[in-house]
Design an enzyme around this catalytic site. Structure first.
Site, PDB file in Angstrom:
ATOM      1  N   HIS A 191      -7.459 -40.498 -23.339  1.00 40.08           N
ATOM      2  CA  HIS A 191      -7.047 -41.792 -23.075  1.00 40.08           C
ATOM      3  C   HIS A 191      -5.623 -41.846 -22.193  1.00 40.08           C
ATOM      4  O   HIS A 191      -4.866 -42.859 -22.186  1.00 40.08           O
ATOM      5  CB  HIS A 191      -6.619 -42.530 -24.477  1.00 40.08           C
ATOM      6  N   HIS A 300      -0.757 -43.168 -27.944  1.00 37.21           N
ATOM      7  CA  HIS A 300      -1.286 -43.889 -26.655  1.00 37.21           C
ATOM      8  C   HIS A 300      -0.474 -42.840 -25.573  1.00 37.21           C
ATOM      9  O   HIS A 300       0.626 -42.431 -25.629  1.00 37.21           O
ATOM     10  CB  HIS A 300      -0.735 -45.311 -26.405  1.00 37.21           C
ATOM     11  N   SER A 351       2.316 -46.262 -29.884  1.00 42.75           N
ATOM     12  CA  SER A 351       3.119 -46.387 -28.558  1.00 42.75           C
ATOM     13  C   SER A 351       4.150 -44.855 -28.668  1.00 42.75           C
ATOM     14  O   SER A 351       4.820 -44.824 -29.541  1.00 42.75           O
ATOM     15  CB  SER A 351       3.867 -47.580 -27.993  1.00 42.75           C
ATOM     16  N   GLU A 502     -10.697 -47.570 -30.010  1.00 45.13           N
ATOM     17  CA  GLU A 502      -9.354 -47.369 -30.438  1.00 45.13           C
ATOM     18  C   GLU A 502      -9.179 -48.238 -31.639  1.00 45.13           C
ATOM     19  O   GLU A 502      -9.017 -49.464 -31.735  1.00 45.13           O
ATOM     20  CB  GLU A 502      -8.172 -48.031 -29.298  1.00 45.13           C
ATOM     21  N   TYR A 541     -11.103 -52.197 -28.786  1.00 44.11           N
ATOM     22  CA  TYR A 541     -10.158 -52.146 -29.977  1.00 44.11           C
ATOM     23  C   TYR A 541     -10.975 -52.087 -31.152  1.00 44.11           C
ATOM     24  O   TYR A 541     -11.962 -52.887 -31.275  1.00 44.11           O
ATOM     25  CB  TYR A 541      -8.826 -52.635 -29.997  1.00 44.11           C
ATOM     26  N   ASP A 674      -1.363 -27.384  -7.775  1.00 44.01           N
ATOM     27  CA  ASP A 674      -1.062 -28.797  -8.105  1.00 44.01           C
ATOM     28  C   ASP A 674      -1.177 -29.183  -9.655  1.00 44.01           C
ATOM     29  O   ASP A 674      -0.947 -30.443  -9.838  1.00 44.01           O
ATOM     30  CB  ASP A 674      -1.762 -29.477  -7.099  1.00 44.01           C
ATOM     31  N   SER A 676       0.621 -27.607 -11.751  1.00 46.29           N
ATOM     32  CA  SER A 676       1.713 -27.459 -12.313  1.00 46.29           C
ATOM     33  C   SER A 676       2.743 -28.462 -12.150  1.00 46.29           C
ATOM     34  O   SER A 676       2.591 -29.611 -11.570  1.00 46.29           O
ATOM     35  CB  SER A 676       2.559 -26.308 -11.453  1.00 46.29           C
ATOM     36  N   THR A 679       5.381 -29.613  -9.661  1.00 42.89           N
ATOM     37  CA  THR A 679       5.043 -30.051  -8.269  1.00 42.89           C
ATOM     38  C   THR A 679       4.284 -31.401  -8.163  1.00 42.89           C
ATOM     39  O   THR A 679       3.987 -31.888  -9.194  1.00 42.89           O
ATOM     40  CB  THR A 679       3.923 -28.997  -7.771  1.00 42.89           C
TER      41      THR A 679
END
Length: 743
Positions: A191, A300, A351, A502, A541, A674, A676, A679
């Site tokens: 998600h 989330h 959240s 959800e 949901y 990329d 990582s 970066t």
């Protein structure tokens, strides 16, 4: 009712919406014809039908369907090989106590440019680069004799689409025959709201994605398949351990006023309005060496907010990143044998922005039923924290989750509030949460463009005011799924309930309790039930009946009405009883979901890449400095090309590397790619095919002093007159620079 007035900006948005919608509907009517079939039942809300049965054992898979009524090398463009009828299984050692276990991980990133990010539904939030790669992590668990097996795949995408699942199952059948099937394979999305869109087939999601991207769809399917293939090949005898523990300081309930609608007696049984429990599966071989883990936790992945344009796996992905880097020492991110998946659970109202919602213009709290500010309205109400910015917040939350998992010792129809968004990312128009009365203007606009919702659906969805009657819309294809897979897989005393949406905190609690009671009633007491979210298909949901009455975002997005949770509980109880009583074989076969052939293509065209006169792709426009210290940021700008071209090259592994010169061997060693966290790859789109690429390296304190360079790997689209377009690889290197401890 007072007369409604609109600002100049709102008037412009309304005009733009009407024009765009009118043009879109007209074009769709002309260009697209609904393909495939849908099972509809217009007399009841839900019907249950079950998928093909599985053989019984301590590792038992079972699926069901729900029917809803109206309510690293560069190379040329890769082509898919013809499927083989079957693939031989690896030889399995049988005389031991435990399971056969296989783990695998593969890149499933897809496009990182010219595509909408999936999750917030914010117009203009297109991908413009990459912070971390996205991975599919597969786990196969089988009985000692190999007779029963299950597959769980955690995928770092917004959610699993039905089309994605159908294609993966089709390819699994082509390669492995009946070994991996609809009833024993679970695909679960983490998600993240910072992954590419474009892989859906139902119209609501296609429009939110700004079209279907076959490029991204194929990349995702191939990544999922590769992770399963790796897990299948690497199966070995081992043991699985399970444990639970609470995670503190990582989450808040983003709809606390809705939670309060639940009965006081029920709320009194819990110490928090979020589920703090983490459930962990640890997998080891017979020597006790770690193979991998799956963790379920309700949160989330929205630490990266809707101003972000870099593809990344957010907080749960960062937890996986930390765990795998710890276990796979000496490997680059995304490499190494150990696989750690942090999967989604009942995260619907949870959240990670622990500072809570506040008005960004005044600083005062907007933690109210409508999530709105006195000045500026809902657009000013944003949840923040706990870090200084979204990057820092992602790291803090991800590390909290990682530390908890690392520290465990294991025992053997959309309503108006949908358009309003949430405190994690507000909507674009002037809707507020908690709306239970329709707006004459928007109702009229809907009626003229899409037609009026029926009295039946309005009555069924009360108290939700109908903004979009998606269950009654079928052009160019149905707007929401009518056939929904639900599934339970048991592993010893663990039941993994694969839910297609959800669940809110209290929905998840009621759901788990009901399934546990059903198992206990029929002779399987002490079962641990985990809610595995966003699996197999996405249906928005699932709130409790009481929360539905409040009509905040989660309730407005409970598309099947106020009794959705009850229907899911009923379905899963049927599955639990069948597993407990050994009557899975008696469950009937359900209808197959449709696979639509005609979809709306991406609205962003493919154009030829161009380099400025006298320049070539990869030429350095802004060089690096000669010297940097730890904690500083190295930045280099190149003549770029559209990164979406690279998604057509399945062997493409990274857009960048950071390399350190080793004097003793006179070689360059890759220290970052990329994937990582240190970066960042930014793509700046210009006009007429011109673009620049900026690569940053945020030098960590752990960096070793020495000589470094940054390399850029890209693909440009080239098309000569009257010829087909071709994808051409290129690469470039910055000048060298030195990292020192102090200047």
């Amino acid at each position: 009712m007072a007369k409604r007035t609109f600002s100049t900006f709102e008037t412009f948005l309304i005009f733009l919406l009407v024009m765009m919608t009118g043009v879109t509907v007209a074009l769709l009517s002309l260009l697209f014809i609904t393909s495939g079939t849908i099972e509809n039942n217009k007399d009841s809300g839900f019907l249950t039908t079950q998928s093909p049965p599985a053989t019984q054992g301590s590792s038992t898979p079972q699926g069901s369907t729900l029917t809803q009524g109206p309510a690293d090398t560069q190379g040329p463009t890769a082509t898919q090989a013809s499927p083989t009828p079957s693939t031989p299984e690896p030889t399995l050692f049988q005389n031991f106590s435990g399971y056969h276990i296989g783990v695998g991980r593969a890149d499933c990133t897809g496009q990182v440019a010219d595509i909408n990010l999936m999750g917030y539904g914010k117009t203009g939030q297109n991908a413009q680069g990459i912070l971390t790669r996205l991975y599919s992590r597969a786990f196969i668990m089988a009985e000692p004799d190999g007779s029963n097996r299950v597959v769980f795949v955690s995928i770092e995408i917004g959610m699993v689409s039905q089309r994605l699942r159908l294609e993966v199952l089709n390819r699994l059948q082509s390669k492995y025959g009946s070994l991996y099937r609809r009833d024993n394979v679970i695909l679960s999305g983490t998600h993240t709201h910072s992954g590419p869109a474009g892989y859906f087939q139902y119209t609501t999601f296609v429009l939110a994605s700004e079209g279907f991207s076959n490029r991204t769809f194929e990349y995702m399917v191939n990544g999922i398949m590769k992770s399963i293939e790796i897990a299948h090949t690497n199966m070995k005898p081992g043991k699985i351990f399970i444990n639970k523990g609470n995670v503190d300081g990582a989450q808040i309930n983003r709809s606390p006023t809705s939670y309060l609608w639940n009965p006081l007696s029920e709320r009194a049984r819990y110490s928090s309005n979020t589920d703090k429990e983490m459930l962990l599966l640890k997998m080891v071989d017979l020597n006790g060496d770690d193979l991998g883990l799956i963790s379920w936790f309700a949160i989330h992945p929205v630490s990266m907010n809707n101003s972000n344009h870099l593809v990344n796996s957010d907080n749960m992905g960062y937890a996986s990143y930390l765990f795998e880097q710890e276990k796979n020492k000496g490997y680059l991110p995304g490499q190494g044998p150990y696989v750690a998946a942090f999967a989604s659970s009942n995260l619907g109202d949870v959240s990670p922005n622990t500072l809570g919602p506040s008005c960004i213009n005044t600083g005062e709290s907007c933690d109210n039923a409508n999530s709105t500010c006195p000045i500026g309205g809902p657009s000013m109400c944003i949840a923040m924290g706990p870090g200084q910015d979204m990057f820092n917040s992602t790291q803090i939350i991800g590390r909290i989750i990682y530390e908890k998992a690392k520290g465990k010792t294991c025992k053997p129809a959309l309503g108006y509030s949908f358009a309003a968004g949430t405190i994690d990312g507000f909507g674009s128009l002037n809707f507020t949460q908690g709306t239970t009365v329709g707006d004459p203007f928007w109702d009229s606009l809907r009626d003229q463009i899409l037609g009026k919702p029926s009295e039946e659906i309005k009555e069924c969805q009360k108290p939700k005011p109908i903004l979009l009657h998606t269950g009654e819309l079928s052009k160019p294809n149905p707007w929401h799924p009518d056939i929904v897979d639900v599934q339970i897989i048991t592993l010893g005393f663990l039941a993994i309930a694969a839910v297609p949406g959800e669940f809110t905190t209290m929905s998840g609690r009621r759901f788990r309790e009901a399934i546990q009671e059903e198992f206990a009633t029929y002779g399987m007491p002490n079962m641990t039930v985990v809610v595995s979210g966003l699996c197999n298909v996405y249906t928005h949901y699932i709130t409790t009946y009481e929360e539905y009455q409040a009509q905040r975002y989660e309730a407005a997005s409970t598309i099947y009405g106020p009794h959705t949770l009850s229907a899911y509980i009923q379905l899963f109880k049927v599955l639990a009883k069948a597993i407990a009583t050994g009557t899975v074989a008696n469950l009937s076969t359900g209808p197959e979901p449709p696979f639509f052939k005609q979809l709306i293509n991406t609205l962003i065209p493919n154009i030829v890449d161009r380099a400025p006169t006298g320049k070539h792709f990869g030429d350095v426009l802004q060089p690096v400095n000669p010297t940097y210290r730890m904690g500083e940021v190295v930045e280099v700008v190149f003549v770029g090309a559209n990164p979406k071209n690279s998604a057509e090259i399945l062997t493409h592994q990274t857009f960048l590397t950071v390399e350190k010169y080793e004097a003793t061997s006179a070689t360059w060693q890759i220290v970052h790619n990329d994937a990582s966290w240190e970066t960042r790859f930014y793509w700046h789109k210009g006009l007429l095919g011109y673009s620049n690429t900026t690569i940053q390296w945020h030098i960590p304190d752990s960096a070793q002093p020495g000589i470094y360079r940054i390399r850029y790997f890209g693909h440009s689209r080239k098309q000569d007159l009257l010829k087909a377009a071709v994808i051409v690889s290129f690469e470039s290197t910055s000048s060298t620079f030195e990292v020192v401890t102090a200047l």
